[in-house]
Design a protein around this motif. Sequence first.
Motif, PDB file in Angstrom:
ATOM      1  N   ALA A  32       0.217  15.167  11.306  1.00  0.00           N
ATOM      2  CA  ALA A  32      -0.989  14.379  11.550  1.00  0.00           C
ATOM      3  C   ALA A  32      -0.671  12.900  11.429  1.00  0.00           C
ATOM      4  CB  ALA A  32      -2.072  14.772  10.546  1.00  0.00           C
ATOM      5  N   PRO A  33      -1.162  12.088  12.380  1.00  0.00           N
ATOM      6  CA  PRO A  33      -0.880  10.653  12.313  1.00  0.00           C
ATOM      7  C   PRO A  33      -1.581   9.995  11.137  1.00  0.00           C
ATOM      8  CG  PRO A  33      -2.503  11.129  14.017  1.00  0.00           C
ATOM      9  CD  PRO A  33      -2.011  12.454  13.509  1.00  0.00           C
ATOM     10  N   ILE A  34      -0.992   8.926  10.636  1.00  0.00           N
ATOM     11  CA  ILE A  34      -1.610   8.146   9.574  1.00  0.00           C
ATOM     12  C   ILE A  34      -2.641   7.232  10.208  1.00  0.00           C
ATOM     13  CG2 ILE A  34      -1.191   6.409   7.787  1.00  0.00           C
ATOM     14  CD1 ILE A  34       1.620   7.572   7.522  1.00  0.00           C
ATOM     15  N   LEU A  35      -3.867   7.325   9.751  1.00  0.00           N
ATOM     16  CA  LEU A  35      -4.945   6.535  10.319  1.00  0.00           C
ATOM     17  C   LEU A  35      -5.105   5.236   9.540  1.00  0.00           C
ATOM     18  CD1 LEU A  35      -7.578   9.374  10.920  1.00  0.00           C
ATOM     19  CD2 LEU A  35      -5.902   8.442  12.517  1.00  0.00           C
ATOM     20  N   VAL A  36      -5.061   4.121  10.225  1.00  0.00           N
ATOM     21  CA  VAL A  36      -5.201   2.815   9.587  1.00  0.00           C
ATOM     22  C   VAL A  36      -6.566   2.261   9.973  1.00  0.00           C
ATOM     23  CG1 VAL A  36      -4.208   0.528   9.286  1.00  0.00           C
ATOM     24  CG2 VAL A  36      -2.714   2.475   9.775  1.00  0.00           C
ATOM     25  N   SER A  37      -7.559   2.485   9.108  1.00  0.00           N
ATOM     26  CA  SER A  37      -8.923   2.076   9.429  1.00  0.00           C
ATOM     27  C   SER A  37      -9.363   0.857   8.622  1.00  0.00           C
ATOM     28  CB  SER A  37      -9.896   3.233   9.175  1.00  0.00           C
ATOM     29  OG  SER A  37      -9.814   3.671   7.823  1.00  0.00           O
ATOM     30  N   GLN A  38      -8.647   0.545   7.534  1.00  0.00           N
ATOM     31  CA  GLN A  38      -9.004  -0.593   6.698  1.00  0.00           C
ATOM     32  C   GLN A  38      -7.748  -1.394   6.368  1.00  0.00           C
ATOM     33  OE1 GLN A  38     -11.772   0.185   3.389  1.00  0.00           O
ATOM     34  NE2 GLN A  38     -11.795   2.318   4.044  1.00  0.00           N
ATOM     35  N   ASN A  39      -7.960  -2.623   5.933  1.00  0.00           N
ATOM     36  CA  ASN A  39      -6.839  -3.464   5.551  1.00  0.00           C
ATOM     37  C   ASN A  39      -6.488  -3.253   4.085  1.00  0.00           C
ATOM     38  OD1 ASN A  39      -6.555  -4.699   8.073  1.00  0.00           O
ATOM     39  ND2 ASN A  39      -8.148  -6.189   7.600  1.00  0.00           N
ATOM     40  N   VAL A  40      -5.196  -3.391   3.785  1.00  0.00           N
ATOM     41  CA  VAL A  40      -4.725  -3.315   2.404  1.00  0.00           C
ATOM     42  C   VAL A  40      -4.752  -4.737   1.839  1.00  0.00           C
ATOM     43  CG1 VAL A  40      -2.828  -2.652   0.883  1.00  0.00           C
ATOM     44  CG2 VAL A  40      -3.262  -1.344   2.972  1.00  0.00           C
ATOM     45  N   TYR A 197      -5.010   1.318  -4.713  1.00  0.00           N
ATOM     46  CA  TYR A 197      -4.065   0.603  -5.576  1.00  0.00           C
ATOM     47  C   TYR A 197      -4.229  -0.908  -5.400  1.00  0.00           C
ATOM     48  CZ  TYR A 197      -1.259   4.811  -6.627  1.00  0.00           C
ATOM     49  OH  TYR A 197      -0.809   6.022  -7.081  1.00  0.00           O
ATOM     50  N   ALA A 198      -4.319  -1.354  -4.135  1.00  0.00           N
ATOM     51  CA  ALA A 198      -4.420  -2.784  -3.853  1.00  0.00           C
ATOM     52  C   ALA A 198      -5.701  -3.374  -4.434  1.00  0.00           C
ATOM     53  CB  ALA A 198      -4.363  -3.017  -2.343  1.00  0.00           C
ATOM     54  N   ASN A 199      -6.797  -2.656  -4.296  1.00  0.00           N
ATOM     55  CA  ASN A 199      -8.072  -3.148  -4.815  1.00  0.00           C
ATOM     56  C   ASN A 199      -8.070  -3.271  -6.332  1.00  0.00           C
ATOM     57  OD1 ASN A 199      -9.179  -3.337  -2.260  1.00  0.00           O
ATOM     58  ND2 ASN A 199     -10.167  -1.328  -2.342  1.00  0.00           N
ATOM     59  N   ASN A 200      -7.213  -2.500  -6.981  1.00  0.00           N
ATOM     60  CA  ASN A 200      -7.120  -2.547  -8.440  1.00  0.00           C
ATOM     61  C   ASN A 200      -5.978  -3.430  -8.926  1.00  0.00           C
ATOM     62  OD1 ASN A 200      -9.004  -0.386 -10.008  1.00  0.00           O
ATOM     63  ND2 ASN A 200      -8.573   0.329  -7.932  1.00  0.00           N
ATOM     64  N   GLY A 201      -5.319  -4.132  -8.002  1.00  0.00           N
ATOM     65  CA  GLY A 201      -4.263  -5.059  -8.395  1.00  0.00           C
ATOM     66  C   GLY A 201      -3.003  -4.406  -8.902  1.00  0.00           C
ATOM     67  N   ILE A 202      -2.729  -3.179  -8.453  1.00  0.00           N
ATOM     68  CA  ILE A 202      -1.549  -2.444  -8.926  1.00  0.00           C
ATOM     69  C   ILE A 202      -0.471  -2.579  -7.858  1.00  0.00           C
ATOM     70  CG2 ILE A 202      -0.694  -0.208  -9.739  1.00  0.00           C
ATOM     71  CD1 ILE A 202      -3.581   0.455 -10.512  1.00  0.00           C
ATOM     72  N   TRP A 203       0.369  -3.582  -8.032  1.00  0.00           N
ATOM     73  CA  TRP A 203       1.292  -4.009  -6.980  1.00  0.00           C
ATOM     74  C   TRP A 203       2.343  -2.981  -6.616  1.00  0.00           C
ATOM     75  CZ3 TRP A 203       1.989  -7.323  -3.178  1.00  0.00           C
ATOM     76  CH2 TRP A 203       3.284  -7.494  -2.664  1.00  0.00           C
ATOM     77  N   TYR A 204       3.080  -2.503  -7.597  1.00  0.00           N
ATOM     78  CA  TYR A 204       4.248  -1.664  -7.297  1.00  0.00           C
ATOM     79  C   TYR A 204       3.851  -0.372  -6.588  1.00  0.00           C
ATOM     80  CZ  TYR A 204       7.004  -4.909 -10.007  1.00  0.00           C
ATOM     81  OH  TYR A 204       7.623  -6.055 -10.461  1.00  0.00           O
ATOM     82  N   ASP A 205       2.705   0.173  -6.922  1.00  0.00           N
ATOM     83  CA  ASP A 205       2.274   1.412  -6.286  1.00  0.00           C
ATOM     84  C   ASP A 205       1.671   1.144  -4.907  1.00  0.00           C
ATOM     85  OD1 ASP A 205       3.063   2.684  -8.680  1.00  0.00           O
ATOM     86  OD2 ASP A 205       1.154   2.136  -9.577  1.00  0.00           O
ATOM     87  N   THR A 206       1.082  -0.043  -4.735  1.00  0.00           N
ATOM     88  CA  THR A 206       0.589  -0.428  -3.411  1.00  0.00           C
ATOM     89  C   THR A 206       1.738  -0.504  -2.422  1.00  0.00           C
ATOM     90  OG1 THR A 206      -1.214  -1.742  -4.374  1.00  0.00           O
ATOM     91  CG2 THR A 206      -0.603  -2.222  -2.099  1.00  0.00           C
ATOM     92  N   ILE A 207       2.770  -1.248  -2.785  1.00  0.00           N
ATOM     93  CA  ILE A 207       3.869  -1.469  -1.845  1.00  0.00           C
ATOM     94  C   ILE A 207       4.713  -0.208  -1.658  1.00  0.00           C
ATOM     95  CG2 ILE A 207       5.583  -2.368  -3.489  1.00  0.00           C
ATOM     96  CD1 ILE A 207       6.143  -4.542  -1.294  1.00  0.00           C
ATOM     97  N   SER A 208       4.832   0.607  -2.708  1.00  0.00           N
ATOM     98  CA  SER A 208       5.567   1.871  -2.574  1.00  0.00           C
ATOM     99  C   SER A 208       4.844   2.818  -1.624  1.00  0.00           C
ATOM    100  CB  SER A 208       5.740   2.537  -3.944  1.00  0.00           C
ATOM    101  OG  SER A 208       6.598   1.789  -4.770  1.00  0.00           O
ATOM    102  N   SER A 209       3.513   2.839  -1.707  1.00  0.00           N
ATOM    103  CA  SER A 209       2.735   3.704  -0.830  1.00  0.00           C
ATOM    104  C   SER A 209       2.889   3.279   0.631  1.00  0.00           C
ATOM    105  CB  SER A 209       1.251   3.665  -1.222  1.00  0.00           C
ATOM    106  OG  SER A 209       1.061   4.144  -2.536  1.00  0.00           O
TER     107      SER A 209
END
Length: 248
Positions: A32-40, A197-209
């Motif tokens: 299944a394709p990854i759907l990008v509907s919102q900005n990080v 993750y991004a909305n909660n300011g958790i950098w390393y997990d945002t960028i890893s995801s």
Amino acid sequence: MKRFIHYAVLSAVLSTATILPSFWAQVAAKSAPILVSQNVNFKPPDVTAPDNRQGATHRGPCPENLDIIPLIPRSNKGLTVAESPTFFAYVSDPAIPVKFTLQTIEDADAKEVYTTTFKVDKPGIVGVSIPIAGASKKSLEVGKEYRWSFAGICNPDDPADASGHYLVSGLVSRIEVPSNLQSNLANPDPMARAIAYANNGIWYDTISSLAAMRRQAPDNSELTAQWQQLLKSQGLDSIAAQPLLEPL
């Protein structure tokens, strides 16, 4: 005998009809394709740390074109909820060995948690993942602060000589999963988790995801745009378009 064969064939057809929908559902789920509907949109927490993101002055035999730029927020300090997070850096010179080190800083004596030395195959962004320590010990403890560093070893004849290193470093703290984030992390959509993750300011997990999604769908232009936008939002414009290399 013909009746027996007829029933056997009919049974096999019905069995196949039962199995195939389940099989194709699994195939569809995997592809299944990854759907990008919102900005990080990364919302940095209120943390500060000494700025050493762009590295120390070139010293010793380090080549002038060597760049090691870690992918960290402007604050030079990032958060994670992962026991074994991944740290990313851009390395410009494949000929230079790079040593990654993670150590504690709150103990009386700094203790090394993990270290590894590597070379990149080509200029690009590489990720170093911390191995899971085991059931009796956590790689990163909740509530503790750690220092990590990437050091270009420019004097291979004496790798312990710090004067021959090109050094960048930063801080990381592991926190408990915020209560408002727990339900979001149960979402099977990886983009939804990255946004949470991004909305909660958790950098390393945002960028890893985001990195994991880009490796899954390297030709997805929307994912590439999200990645570049995230890096540019933290002043990493110069490396936003650099290739993402295979993880270590």
